[in-house]
Design a protein around this motif. Structure first.
Motif, PDB file in Angstrom:
ATOM      1  N   VAL A 147      41.700  15.035  70.874  1.00 11.51           N
ATOM      2  CA  VAL A 147      41.881  14.569  70.049  1.00 11.51           C
ATOM      3  C   VAL A 147      42.845  13.312  70.216  1.00 11.51           C
ATOM      4  CG1 VAL A 147      43.299  14.258  67.624  1.00 11.51           C
ATOM      5  CG2 VAL A 147      41.076  16.437  69.123  1.00 11.51           C
ATOM      6  N   LEU A 148      41.986  12.089  71.094  1.00  8.51           N
ATOM      7  CA  LEU A 148      43.667  11.136  71.114  1.00  8.51           C
ATOM      8  C   LEU A 148      44.633  10.952  70.144  1.00  8.51           C
ATOM      9  CD1 LEU A 148      39.964   9.537  72.202  1.00  8.51           C
ATOM     10  CD2 LEU A 148      42.056   9.610  73.962  1.00  8.51           C
ATOM     11  N   ALA A 149      45.267  11.438  70.215  1.00  8.10           N
ATOM     12  CA  ALA A 149      46.025  11.403  68.811  1.00  8.10           C
ATOM     13  C   ALA A 149      46.689  10.647  69.041  1.00  8.10           C
ATOM     14  CB  ALA A 149      46.688  12.698  68.681  1.00  8.10           C
ATOM     15  N   GLY A 150      47.443   9.570  69.807  1.00  7.24           N
ATOM     16  CA  GLY A 150      49.101   9.470  70.642  1.00  7.24           C
ATOM     17  C   GLY A 150      47.960   7.976  70.876  1.00  7.24           C
ATOM     18  N   GLU A 151      49.421   6.735  70.410  1.00  2.00           N
ATOM     19  CA  GLU A 151      48.318   5.505  70.855  1.00  2.00           C
ATOM     20  C   GLU A 151      47.810   5.248  72.542  1.00  2.00           C
ATOM     21  OE1 GLU A 151      50.665   2.484  67.686  1.00  2.00           O
ATOM     22  OE2 GLU A 151      49.759   1.355  69.923  1.00  2.00           O
ATOM     23  N   GLY A 152      47.284   4.400  72.686  1.00  3.39           N
ATOM     24  CA  GLY A 152      47.147   3.825  73.813  1.00  3.39           C
ATOM     25  C   GLY A 152      46.115   5.224  75.075  1.00  3.39           C
ATOM     26  N   ALA A 153      45.937   6.320  74.827  1.00  2.00           N
ATOM     27  CA  ALA A 153      45.848   7.561  75.031  1.00  2.00           C
ATOM     28  C   ALA A 153      44.862   6.962  75.607  1.00  2.00           C
ATOM     29  CB  ALA A 153      45.857   8.831  74.914  1.00  2.00           C
ATOM     30  N   GLU A 154      44.261   7.857  77.159  1.00  2.00           N
ATOM     31  CA  GLU A 154      42.774   7.303  77.964  1.00  2.00           C
ATOM     32  C   GLU A 154      41.715   8.457  77.967  1.00  2.00           C
ATOM     33  OE1 GLU A 154      42.401   4.720  81.088  1.00  2.00           O
ATOM     34  OE2 GLU A 154      44.222   3.262  80.065  1.00  2.00           O
ATOM     35  N   CYS A 155      40.415   8.695  77.713  1.00  2.00           N
ATOM     36  CA  CYS A 155      39.667  10.588  78.482  1.00  2.00           C
ATOM     37  C   CYS A 155      38.775   9.788  79.238  1.00  2.00           C
ATOM     38  CB  CYS A 155      40.032  11.375  76.655  1.00  2.00           C
ATOM     39  SG  CYS A 155      39.438  12.594  77.204  1.00  2.00           S
ATOM     40  N   LEU A 156      38.099  10.252  80.130  1.00  2.00           N
ATOM     41  CA  LEU A 156      37.743  10.767  80.863  1.00  2.00           C
ATOM     42  C   LEU A 156      36.244  12.175  80.841  1.00  2.00           C
ATOM     43  CD1 LEU A 156      35.562   9.054  82.780  1.00  2.00           C
ATOM     44  CD2 LEU A 156      36.730  10.172  84.631  1.00  2.00           C
ATOM     45  N   ILE A 157      35.618  11.701  80.356  1.00  2.00           N
ATOM     46  CA  ILE A 157      34.384  12.705  80.279  1.00  2.00           C
ATOM     47  C   ILE A 157      33.438  13.036  81.537  1.00  2.00           C
ATOM     48  CG2 ILE A 157      33.418  14.930  78.709  1.00  2.00           C
ATOM     49  CD1 ILE A 157      34.749  13.843  76.459  1.00  2.00           C
ATOM     50  N   ASN A 158      33.215  13.511  82.275  1.00  2.00           N
ATOM     51  CA  ASN A 158      32.473  13.675  83.487  1.00  2.00           C
ATOM     52  C   ASN A 158      31.572  14.219  83.599  1.00  2.00           C
ATOM     53  OD1 ASN A 158      31.574  12.066  85.464  1.00  2.00           O
ATOM     54  ND2 ASN A 158      33.178  12.801  86.763  1.00  2.00           N
ATOM     55  N   GLY A 159      30.615  14.541  83.667  1.00  2.00           N
ATOM     56  CA  GLY A 159      29.965  16.066  83.729  1.00  2.00           C
ATOM     57  C   GLY A 159      28.468  15.783  84.753  1.00  2.00           C
ATOM     58  N   LEU A 160      28.270  17.059  85.532  1.00  2.00           N
ATOM     59  CA  LEU A 160      27.057  17.104  86.117  1.00  2.00           C
ATOM     60  C   LEU A 160      26.310  18.168  85.480  1.00  2.00           C
ATOM     61  CD1 LEU A 160      24.924  15.723  88.302  1.00  2.00           C
ATOM     62  CD2 LEU A 160      26.577  17.024  89.964  1.00  2.00           C
ATOM     63  N   PHE A 161      25.296  18.366  85.030  1.00  2.00           N
ATOM     64  CA  PHE A 161      24.530  19.339  84.951  1.00  2.00           C
ATOM     65  C   PHE A 161      23.198  19.407  85.974  1.00  2.00           C
ATOM     66  CE2 PHE A 161      21.986  17.774  81.475  1.00  2.00           C
ATOM     67  CZ  PHE A 161      22.620  16.829  80.872  1.00  2.00           C
ATOM     68  N   MET A 162      23.166  20.255  85.850  1.00  2.00           N
ATOM     69  CA  MET A 162      21.607  20.653  86.785  1.00  2.00           C
ATOM     70  C   MET A 162      20.469  22.080  86.164  1.00  2.00           C
ATOM     71  SD  MET A 162      22.775  18.730  90.608  1.00  2.00           S
ATOM     72  CE  MET A 162      23.431  21.151  91.868  1.00  2.00           C
ATOM     73  N   ALA A 163      19.339  22.045  86.031  1.00  2.00           N
ATOM     74  CA  ALA A 163      19.047  23.543  85.274  1.00  2.00           C
ATOM     75  C   ALA A 163      17.459  23.552  86.028  1.00  2.00           C
ATOM     76  CB  ALA A 163      18.791  22.933  83.815  1.00  2.00           C
ATOM     77  N   ASN A 164      17.704  24.375  86.483  1.00  2.00           N
ATOM     78  CA  ASN A 164      16.128  24.517  86.837  1.00  2.00           C
ATOM     79  C   ASN A 164      15.761  26.080  86.088  1.00  2.00           C
ATOM     80  OD1 ASN A 164      17.329  26.730  87.900  1.00  2.00           O
ATOM     81  ND2 ASN A 164      17.469  25.363  89.786  1.00  2.00           N
ATOM     82  N   GLY A 165      14.462  26.818  86.929  1.00  2.00           N
ATOM     83  CA  GLY A 165      14.147  28.051  86.466  1.00  2.00           C
ATOM     84  C   GLY A 165      13.861  27.447  84.377  1.00  2.00           C
ATOM     85  N   ARG A 166      14.361  28.354  84.028  1.00  2.00           N
ATOM     86  CA  ARG A 166      14.542  28.606  82.416  1.00  2.00           C
ATOM     87  C   ARG A 166      16.250  28.383  82.329  1.00  2.00           C
ATOM     88  NH1 ARG A 166       9.677  29.414  79.780  1.00  2.00           N
ATOM     89  NH2 ARG A 166       8.371  29.520  81.067  1.00  2.00           N
ATOM     90  N   GLN A 167      16.860  27.743  83.214  1.00  2.00           N
ATOM     91  CA  GLN A 167      18.003  27.428  81.941  1.00  2.00           C
ATOM     92  C   GLN A 167      18.062  26.614  80.849  1.00  2.00           C
ATOM     93  OE1 GLN A 167      19.843  26.691  86.337  1.00  2.00           O
ATOM     94  NE2 GLN A 167      20.035  28.613  87.021  1.00  2.00           N
ATOM     95  N   HIS A 168      18.953  27.207  80.678  1.00  2.00           N
ATOM     96  CA  HIS A 168      19.188  26.208  79.267  1.00  2.00           C
ATOM     97  C   HIS A 168      20.711  25.037  79.592  1.00  2.00           C
ATOM     98  CE1 HIS A 168      18.540  24.293  74.872  1.00  2.00           C
ATOM     99  NE2 HIS A 168      19.835  24.577  75.028  1.00  2.00           N
ATOM    100  N   MET A 169      21.006  24.603  79.358  1.00  2.00           N
ATOM    101  CA  MET A 169      22.369  23.757  79.564  1.00  2.00           C
ATOM    102  C   MET A 169      22.819  22.884  78.644  1.00  2.00           C
ATOM    103  SD  MET A 169      23.024  23.411  83.598  1.00  2.00           S
ATOM    104  CE  MET A 169      22.382  24.762  84.320  1.00  2.00           C
ATOM    105  N   ASP A 170      23.794  22.707  77.675  1.00  2.00           N
ATOM    106  CA  ASP A 170      23.803  22.065  76.627  1.00  2.00           C
ATOM    107  C   ASP A 170      25.402  21.825  77.003  1.00  2.00           C
ATOM    108  OD1 ASP A 170      24.104  21.194  73.681  1.00  2.00           O
ATOM    109  OD2 ASP A 170      23.883  22.870  73.104  1.00  2.00           O
ATOM    110  N   ASN A 171      25.107  19.983  76.601  1.00  2.00           N
ATOM    111  CA  ASN A 171      26.498  19.436  76.597  1.00  2.00           C
ATOM    112  C   ASN A 171      27.028  19.127  75.545  1.00  2.00           C
ATOM    113  OD1 ASN A 171      27.210  19.560  80.110  1.00  2.00           O
ATOM    114  ND2 ASN A 171      24.877  18.620  79.813  1.00  2.00           N
TER     115      ASN A 171
END
Ligand SMILES: Nc1ncnc2c1ncn2[C@@H]1O[C@H](COP(=O)(O)OP(=O)(O)OP(=O)(O)O)[C@@H](O)[C@H]1O
Ligand SMILES: [Mg+2]
Lengths: 255, 457
Positions: free
Chosen positions: B277-301
């Motif tokens: 939650v960017l509650a204050g003025e001028g705030a900055e947020c980076l959300i950076n993700g890497l997901f690697m699903a194999n087999g029967r894996q389930h990955m939810d972002n």
């Protein structure tokens, strides 16, 4: 023994015949140039030699350094000493130029039973080649070709050639889009590698390049066939008259 | 108090027992837990009819009777198998409980607190109370509610104003599976006050050997004060029969800068919620993700980025590599509230599908109530590019080495956004170890994994 021997090569893409019987022999140390109009099959020929898999070879043989080139995978051709400078070099974000080239060189060295180079040994070598092509050190750490200008990409291809030291380098329009200064730099890079063992197949649209990389032979490729072959003077004639006149005459290279 | 209950029966028993024996019996904490449980009981587990859970069926979690994990201990030697040596400041949790013996906390600047939450609640509950449970939306999110119900221990990081933590705080959560299906609910609180700086790594692993299912339901509240700079990392690499649902709630004050990076590597079902939650003025947020699903894996972002104030900037970059029957989800929701003028929000999700049976669901969801904003989103789904593959092979790399390099390149796009060298190296090693092609690549593991980037002076 010839380095490259192409005999009656026919190749198709998606069922359409593009190369319709190419014959070409390149001896060690020779520089051959291929000229021809758009769509005549120059890149197709280069791609077949580099073993791009999307082509179907329907007839003919190609011998490279005494071995059947058409049996090789792209990486085997590379390891045997064939190099293709791409008409459109590919961008690989996420991998630095330096890392990529060292991985490539080590793959080739391993194939030849030579010891692999670590970063410490490799970097001076790469730096030297980059200086030769007047490329700034910053390109070492930049992702392969990503955000490079057209000219930088072409120079980067020649840097790769200089590092990998092939027996046969196929340059597909390495001169296209270069200004005269960049052209001289690229030609200088190529010329510095000329030797009695190493051969070049230079694909170009423009005679201009051949002022700087002087070929031993010039071939004219039209509609999938070599319709005329000659010396450097042929390039000048083409520059002046265009390609249409070449098709009228029966060419020596024609079957 | 708890009336109509949607919660599976056994959670009620488990909660009753827990609430009586929990280490900390502070009144306000007990009522926080109770409220958490009440919300969970009211809502029960979500279903795929719930928009936020459309692509993830949690039946494998809701249908099992997980029991709270018993305390377990592990040997120092076993720590090494997780390949995380080298962090000077390291907190270790085993089955959700802080282990002082396995942890290592260097001398800290004055007033900085880095310790187990339960410990802190025993000695200095006032400071914790100011923030704990204040941000996490457990009224809406049943997993956050469940976590709050079972709230007991987790990492506590407090960095007072004007303080720079030079070393990353590395927090390792080890699940020790037992014969039964076990659950744990680590709860972390990170408070970085104004003009301060900190790097925190959460790394979730499990001890190999057992195939019994485990359920890690984690929640982190991260509070960034004015002008604070915080880097947060989340790694999930638990066993094949583990379920991991994590929620990161970030509260950002004026001109704070938060980067949160996630690396999802394994687990039967992984759901990573990130809610800044960017509650204050001028705030900055980076959300950076890497997901690697194999087999029967389930990955939810799942992302919920809330722009509340003007002139804030958010960036989401997610790269997914899906192979085998792996299933990936990217659901990026951005809400720009009406006062958040001059918002600049960007979202990019890129995916590689390496097999016919792999699957990705990607869904942007933009809700914009302000009129002067810039929001962009884009998603791509593709295979390893033939042209790039040929380019590499034409330089002498064999097919599997070339593929491997391209996957590494794809992963590097994410790694390159990380600015802690030490943490990046840790993640890079993990990526190399888990990349789908690496098993087949030349058949041998490199003695020392080298960087795809050479440091050139
Ligand atoms: N993948 C492909 N699918 C279909 N047709 C193709 C493909 N690649 C090449 N061609 C066709 O083959 C012919 C020869 O193409 P090629 O690229 O070899 O020509 P070129 O001589 O290199 O031309 P240019 O001077 O424009 O580079 C063209 O008609 C082209 O459209
Ligand atoms: Mg061409």
């Amino acid at each position: 023994m010839s380095l490259l021997d192409i005999k009656n090569l026919h190749a198709s893409v998606n069922g359409v015949e593009i190369l319709k019987g190419i014959n070409l022999t390149i001896n060690p140390g020779e520089v051959h140039s291929i000229m021809g109009p758009n769509g005549s099959g120059k890149s197709t020929l280069a791609g077949v030699l580099a073993r791009r898999e999307s082509y179907e070879i329907t007839q003919g043989q190609v011998t490279f350094n005494g071995k059947d080139l058409l049996e090789m995978k792209p990486e085997e051709a590379a390891c045997e000493g064939l190099f293709l400078a791409f008409q459109y070099p590919v961008e690989i974000p996420g991998i630095s130029n330096a890392y990529f080239l060292r991985t490539a060189l080590n793959a080739i060295r391993k194939y030849r039973g030579e010891e692999e180079l670590d970063a410490m040994d490799f970097l001076p070598l790469l730096r030297e080649k980059m200086r030769l092509l007047e490329m700034d050190d910053k390109f070492l750490n930049r992702p392969v070709n990503e955000g490079f200008s057209g000219g930088e990409k072409k120079r980067n291809e020649i840097v790769q050639m200089a590092v990998l030291e092939p027996m046969l380098a196929v340059l597909d329009e390495t001169d296209s889009g270069l200004d005269i200064d960049a052209l001289k730099v690229v030609a200088n890079g190529v010329n510095s590698m000329r030797s009695t063992e190493r051969s070049f197949l230079v694909v170009t649209h423009y005679q201009r390049l051949l002022n700087y990389i002087v070929p031993d032979y010039v071939h004219v490729l039209v509609n999938g066939r070599i319709v005329k072959s000659g010396g450097p003077e042929l390039a000048l004639e083409l520059e002046e008259k265009g390609y249409s006149w070449t098709e009228a005459e029966p060419a020596g290279a024609r079957r | 108090m708890i009336t109509a209950t949607q919660a599976p029966e056994h959670y009620l028993g488990a909660f009753d027992q827990f609430n009586h024996r929990a280490a900390t019996q502070l009144g306000w904490l007990k009522s926080l837990r109770q409220e958490g449980f009440a919300r969970f009981a009211e809502n029960g587990f979500p279903t795929t009819h719930d928009e936020d859970w459309r692509f993830t069926n949690v039946a494998p979690i809701s249908s099992r009777e997980f029991r709270p994990a018993s305390p377990a201990s592990i040997e120092t030697d076993q720590l090494r198998s997780f390949g995380a040596s080298g962090f000077e400041c390291q907190l270790v949790f085993v089955n959700g409980k802080f282990s002082r013996e396995l942890s290592q906390i260097e001398s800290l600047p004055p007033e900085v607190r880095i310790c187990g939450l339960a410990e802190e609640l025993g000695t200095n509950a006032g400071q914790v109370r100011e923030h704990l449970g204040q941000y996490l939306n457990f009224r809406r999110d049943p997993f956050a509610a469940l976590n709050t119900a079972f709230l007991e221990d987790g990492a506590y990081v407090y960095v007072p104003r004007g303080t720079v933590l030079a070393q990353p705080v590395y927090v390792l959560f080890i699940t020790v599976p037992s014969a039964d299906a076990i659950m744990e609910h680590p709860r972390n609180l990170i408070v970085v006050e104004e003009n301060s700086q900190a790097t925190i790594v959460e790394d979730y692993v499990s001890l190999g050997g057992s195939t019994a299912p485990s359920f890690s339901n984690t929640a982190t509240e991260l509070v960034a004060g004015e002008n604070a700079v915080v880097s947060h990392y989340m790694i999930v690499r638990q066993g094949d029969s583990s379920f991991n649902v994590s929620t990161l709630r970030i509260q950002q004050a004026r001109t704070s800068n938060v980067a949160t990076h996630s690396l999802l590597l394994s687990g039967a079902l992984v759901r990573n919620n990130v809610h800044p939650v960017l509650a204050g003025e001028g705030a900055e947020c980076l959300i950076n993700g890497l997901f690697m699903a194999n087999g029967r894996q389930h990955m939810d972002n799942y992302m919920l980025v809330e722009h509340v104030s003007p002139h804030c900037n958010s960036r989401q970059f997610y790269n997914g590599i899906l192979s085998g029957h792996g299933h990936g989800v990217f659901h990026g929701r951005i809400i720009v509230h009406k006062d958040a003028q001059k918002t600049d929000a960007k979202q990019t999700n890129r995916n590689l599908l390496l097999s016919d049976d792999a699957q990705i669901d990607t869904k942007p969801q933009l809700e914009i109530y302000a009129d002067d904003v810039k929001c962009t989103h884009g998603a791509t789904i593709g295979q390893v590019e033939e042209n790039a593959l040929f380019y590499l092979r034409s330089r002498g790399l064999d097919e599997s080495a070339a593929k491997h390099l391209l996957l590494l390149a794809f992963a590097n796009e994410c790694l390159d956004r990380m600015n802690s060298v030490q943490v990046r190296e840790h993640l890079e090693r993990l990526v190399m170890e888990w990349l789908p092609e690496s098993a087949s690549h030349s058949g041998e593991k490199p003695a020392e994994i080298e960087r795809a980037w050479e440091e050139v002076g």
